[in-house]
Design a protein around this motif. Structure first.
Motif, PDB file in Angstrom:
ATOM      1  N   ALA A 337      22.382  66.670 -10.495  1.00 52.09           N
ATOM      2  CA  ALA A 337      22.318  65.240 -10.787  1.00 52.09           C
ATOM      3  C   ALA A 337      21.593  64.491  -9.679  1.00 52.09           C
ATOM      4  O   ALA A 337      21.646  64.861  -8.501  1.00 52.09           O
ATOM      5  N   LEU A 338      20.921  63.415 -10.050  1.00 51.01           N
ATOM      6  CA  LEU A 338      20.177  62.580  -9.103  1.00 51.01           C
ATOM      7  C   LEU A 338      21.134  61.824  -8.192  1.00 51.01           C
ATOM      8  O   LEU A 338      22.073  61.170  -8.656  1.00 51.01           O
ATOM      9  N   THR A 339      20.888  61.908  -6.886  1.00 52.31           N
ATOM     10  CA  THR A 339      21.669  61.170  -5.901  1.00 52.31           C
ATOM     11  C   THR A 339      20.717  60.572  -4.866  1.00 52.31           C
ATOM     12  O   THR A 339      19.544  60.923  -4.797  1.00 52.31           O
ATOM     13  N   GLN A 340      21.256  59.673  -4.025  1.00 50.79           N
ATOM     14  CA  GLN A 340      20.411  58.937  -3.092  1.00 50.79           C
ATOM     15  C   GLN A 340      21.175  58.630  -1.819  1.00 50.79           C
ATOM     16  O   GLN A 340      22.416  58.612  -1.782  1.00 50.79           O
ATOM     17  N   THR A 341      20.435  58.351  -0.735  1.00 48.68           N
ATOM     18  CA  THR A 341      21.024  58.086   0.577  1.00 48.68           C
ATOM     19  C   THR A 341      22.111  57.019   0.523  1.00 48.68           C
ATOM     20  O   THR A 341      23.146  57.150   1.180  1.00 48.68           O
ATOM     21  N   THR A 342      21.894  55.950  -0.221  1.00 42.72           N
ATOM     22  CA  THR A 342      22.888  54.882  -0.297  1.00 42.72           C
ATOM     23  C   THR A 342      24.237  55.388  -0.792  1.00 42.72           C
ATOM     24  O   THR A 342      25.279  54.820  -0.459  1.00 42.72           O
ATOM     25  N   ASP A 343      24.221  56.471  -1.569  1.00 44.04           N
ATOM     26  CA  ASP A 343      25.458  56.975  -2.167  1.00 44.04           C
ATOM     27  C   ASP A 343      26.419  57.553  -1.139  1.00 44.04           C
ATOM     28  O   ASP A 343      27.591  57.806  -1.444  1.00 44.04           O
ATOM     29  N   LEU A 344      25.951  57.762   0.093  1.00 40.53           N
ATOM     30  CA  LEU A 344      26.836  58.280   1.132  1.00 40.53           C
ATOM     31  C   LEU A 344      27.925  57.274   1.485  1.00 40.53           C
ATOM     32  O   LEU A 344      29.052  57.661   1.817  1.00 40.53           O
ATOM     33  N   MET A 345      27.614  55.992   1.428  1.00 44.51           N
ATOM     34  CA  MET A 345      28.580  54.976   1.848  1.00 44.51           C
ATOM     35  C   MET A 345      29.850  55.006   0.996  1.00 44.51           C
ATOM     36  O   MET A 345      30.962  55.181   1.526  1.00 44.51           O
ATOM     37  N   PRO A 346      29.762  54.871  -0.338  1.00 46.33           N
ATOM     38  CA  PRO A 346      31.001  54.928  -1.124  1.00 46.33           C
ATOM     39  C   PRO A 346      31.647  56.308  -1.096  1.00 46.33           C
ATOM     40  O   PRO A 346      32.872  56.431  -1.265  1.00 46.33           O
ATOM     41  N   THR A 347      30.859  57.355  -0.870  1.00 47.22           N
ATOM     42  CA  THR A 347      31.419  58.704  -0.783  1.00 47.22           C
ATOM     43  C   THR A 347      32.292  58.844   0.449  1.00 47.22           C
ATOM     44  O   THR A 347      33.428  59.351   0.380  1.00 47.22           O
ATOM     45  N   GLU A 358      32.364  45.017  -2.982  1.00 47.44           N
ATOM     46  CA  GLU A 358      31.685  44.630  -4.220  1.00 47.44           C
ATOM     47  C   GLU A 358      30.180  44.517  -4.034  1.00 47.44           C
ATOM     48  O   GLU A 358      29.414  44.626  -4.989  1.00 47.44           O
ATOM     49  N   GLU A 359      29.716  44.340  -2.790  1.00 47.23           N
ATOM     50  CA  GLU A 359      28.276  44.229  -2.553  1.00 47.23           C
ATOM     51  C   GLU A 359      27.543  45.572  -2.638  1.00 47.23           C
ATOM     52  O   GLU A 359      26.321  45.613  -2.712  1.00 47.23           O
ATOM     53  N   SER A 360      28.274  46.670  -2.602  1.00 47.75           N
ATOM     54  CA  SER A 360      27.634  47.983  -2.667  1.00 47.75           C
ATOM     55  C   SER A 360      26.949  48.168  -4.018  1.00 47.75           C
ATOM     56  O   SER A 360      27.454  47.735  -5.058  1.00 47.75           O
ATOM     57  N   ARG A 361      25.794  48.835  -4.000  1.00 45.43           N
ATOM     58  CA  ARG A 361      25.068  49.146  -5.235  1.00 45.43           C
ATOM     59  C   ARG A 361      24.865  50.660  -5.373  1.00 45.43           C
ATOM     60  O   ARG A 361      23.978  51.103  -6.079  1.00 45.43           O
ATOM     61  N   ALA A 362      25.723  51.418  -4.715  1.00 44.42           N
ATOM     62  CA  ALA A 362      25.584  52.869  -4.687  1.00 44.42           C
ATOM     63  C   ALA A 362      26.594  53.529  -5.623  1.00 44.42           C
ATOM     64  O   ALA A 362      27.464  52.878  -6.201  1.00 44.42           O
ATOM     65  N   HIS A 363      26.471  54.843  -5.740  1.00 44.54           N
ATOM     66  CA  HIS A 363      27.326  55.629  -6.631  1.00 44.54           C
ATOM     67  C   HIS A 363      27.986  56.739  -5.821  1.00 44.54           C
ATOM     68  O   HIS A 363      27.299  57.585  -5.244  1.00 44.54           O
ATOM     69  N   SER A 364      29.304  56.759  -5.787  1.00 45.10           N
ATOM     70  CA  SER A 364      30.011  57.796  -5.046  1.00 45.10           C
ATOM     71  C   SER A 364      29.656  59.180  -5.576  1.00 45.10           C
ATOM     72  O   SER A 364      29.490  59.393  -6.781  1.00 45.10           O
ATOM     73  N   LEU A 365      29.559  60.128  -4.644  1.00 49.21           N
ATOM     74  CA  LEU A 365      29.282  61.513  -5.012  1.00 49.21           C
ATOM     75  C   LEU A 365      30.540  62.266  -5.414  1.00 49.21           C
ATOM     76  O   LEU A 365      30.452  63.385  -5.947  1.00 49.21           O
ATOM     77  N   LEU A 366      31.707  61.682  -5.174  1.00 43.74           N
ATOM     78  CA  LEU A 366      32.953  62.413  -5.396  1.00 43.74           C
ATOM     79  C   LEU A 366      33.140  62.854  -6.850  1.00 43.74           C
ATOM     80  O   LEU A 366      33.615  63.972  -7.084  1.00 43.74           O
ATOM     81  N   PRO A 367      32.793  62.031  -7.856  1.00 40.54           N
ATOM     82  CA  PRO A 367      32.902  62.547  -9.229  1.00 40.54           C
ATOM     83  C   PRO A 367      32.046  63.790  -9.459  1.00 40.54           C
ATOM     84  O   PRO A 367      32.453  64.699 -10.192  1.00 40.54           O
TER      85      PRO A 367
END
Length: 527
Positions: A337-347, A358-367
């Motif tokens: 699956a496609l992931t990106q550097t920003t996704d590290l923050m919620p992960t 709420e300001e985050s626009r990233a996607h957690s990698l945990l799922p």
């Protein structure tokens, strides 16, 4: 939960055996891949160094509003959020850019930090009258240009007298030869083991081990260089200019060998960390993340380095491996699956059961670690002012600006600083306060018009590319050698760019810069 986040700089995905490399043995990175989850479609966000780190810390893209600069007062840093939640945060790094004007606030977001001196042009050894001529004699003159060589060529930040001096700093630091333990990467890991041994019985901490290697200059102890000896006998080639590759095949091989030696050194030190995890049975209660900020061209596409050409796969497609203690049977799995550097923050926050702001626009990698989707379909990436790239994992579409005029794209910031210098008084004279963006928590912003093109803004890329927008099919052409024409795909990916701009509350000037249209009613007064 305890988390160890290991961040190398310029660690190419294609240099790791776990990603198919056969040129550089990386037994320890590969050993970690056998246990961890390896992400095969992981991309950068903002480029280069500090923009990437702001992406990581905040879960938002930096390049939509400004170039290289400090952490902003309103930014949500994962280090600060973890600390507020009772998780102790500590940074160990030799990344000198943290301690320049344009890197302010990132290390200070941690509860504590340690800085290892001597990387790149950090003046660890101070000689008021350095032996510059002796240094020039030892190194390839194209890496340390003389004034005579600069005559008749276009001035760039890489050939200015100041940067020639900066390039001599590393050689000056090594006037007294280094032992293996004197190299900054070795010191980073030595300090890390001090922290780990002292806190091995504690819980709820986050340790970031951040090494500037394998970033140039490509300098490693002789025992690593010997592994990749090419037979080259000319001047030292360890720091290519950020320009087109005009070197001979022999010289290219030597530069690549010097890079390989540094990667091998990094692999060895990372292996010591894995040994510590084994000896302390830390796999049961400690998460471990390994990644980089961006890649580096080693002659591919007829270029060296980064920042002056499109963000080819070698630069933008980067490694990421994650171990979570409850991975269980998922160990050794690959995620496409496609992931990106920003996704590290919620992960990182999620590992410690801390909610993302709420300001985050990233996607957690945990799922994804559990085989579920993350919600990400596309990612955009780029440098401020340069081309914007959008990818869905199959296609990469570069959309170039309509102009290379820096005044067409003002900077929005409350921390007006370039890499080293603060904004000039001339530029600050153009500043005006404008209404808040949706991520500034009510704080108005400075809108500043830059008077000059700056290398960190991405404007230099435009001078080296006249082919217009370009689309690559990464499945059939992973080397990005043959662009394709597919108007329907370009239209779909252009819409995706607009959607990401809207999600990041990008200013109207950014849409105009790329010839895009913002959704009706989305523009507010003042922007």
């Amino acid at each position: 939960m305890r988390t160890i986040f290991v961040l190398f700089d310029s660690l190419n995905r294609t240099a790791l055996g776990a990603y198919g490399s056969k040129a550089i043995p990386t037994p320890n990175f590969d050993r970690f891949a056998e246990r961890a989850v390896t992400f095969d479609t992981h991309y950068v966000g903002s480029l280069p160094c500090m923009p990437a780190r702001r992406d990581m810390q905040t879960g938002r893209l930096n390049f939509t509003h400004r170039p290289w600069g400090p952490l902003e007062p309103f930014d949500n840093s994962y280090a600060q959020i973890l600390s507020a939640a009772g998780v102790y945060t500590h940074l160990i790094s030799d990344h000198l850019h943290y301690f320049e004007n344009g890197g302010w606030g990132y290390s200070q977001a941690f509860d504590s930090w340690e800085f290892i001196r001597g990387q790149e042009y950090d003046p660890l050894t101070v000689l008021t009258v350095p032996p510059v001529e002796r240094i020039r004699e030892a190194f390839d003159p194209r890496h340390y240009p003389t004034e005579a060589m600069e005559e008749g060529r276009t001035a760039t930040r890489w050939t200015s007298p100041k940067d020639v001096w900066k390039r001599s700093r590393h050689a000056i630091n090594k006037i007294d030869p280094w032992e293996d333990a004197d190299y900054p990467t070795a010191k980073c890991f030595a300090r890390a083991f001090e922290f780990l041994n002292r806190n091995s019985k504690s819980d709820d901490w986050f340790l970031q081990i951040e090494c500037f290697d394998p970033h140039e200059p490509f300098d490693a102890p002789d025992k690593y260089k010997a592994r990749f000896a090419t037979g080259y006998e000319g001047p030292i080639l360890d720091w290519p200019l950020y320009e087109r590759c005009t070197n001979s095949a022999e010289e290219i091989a030597e530069i690549r060998a010097n890079y390989a030696a540094v990667v091998a050194m990094c692999d060895d030190h990372f292996g010591r960390l894995l040994d510590w995890m084994d000896a302390n049975e830390a796999w049961e209660d400690t998460a471990l993340i390994l990644t980089t900020d961006h890649g580096y061209l080693l002659g591919e596409h007829e270029w060296w380095a980064k920042n002056r050409m499109p963000y080819y796969e070698e630069i933008s497609h980067i490694p990421l491996m994650v171990w979570r203690p409850d991975n269980g049977p998922k160990s050794g799995m690959r995620v496409s699956a496609l992931t990106q550097t920003t996704d590290l923050m919620p992960t990182i926050l999620g590992l410690h059961e801390v909610a993302s702001p709420e300001e985050s626009r990233a996607h957690s990698l945990l799922p994804l670690l559990k085989g579920r989707p993350s919600g990400r379909d596309t990612a955009i990436l780029g440098m401020f002012g340069g081309p914007v790239c959008v990818t869905d994992g199959r296609y990469a579409y570069f959309r170039f600006p309509l102009t290379d005029d820096p005044s067409a794209l003002p900077v929005y910031t409350l921390m007006p600083s370039h890499l080293e210098e603060l904004f000039s008084v001339r530029d600050l004279a153009t500043a005006e306060l404008v209404e808040a963006f949706d991520f500034t928590k009510g704080a108005p912003m400075l809108r500043v018009t830059l008077s000059n093109k700056v290398g960190e803004s991405g404007m230099n890329i435009l001078a080296n590319w006249n082919a217009g927008n370009v689309l690559y099919d990464l499945l059939s052409d992973p080397g990005q050698t043959t662009p394709i024409k597919a108007p329907e795909i370009e239209a779909r990916l252009s819409i995706a760019i607009t959607e990401h701009f809207e999600a990041h509350d990008a200013p109207q000037e950014l849409y105009a810069h790329y010839g895009l249209t913002r959704a009706e009613g989305a523009i507010r007064v003042g922007r």
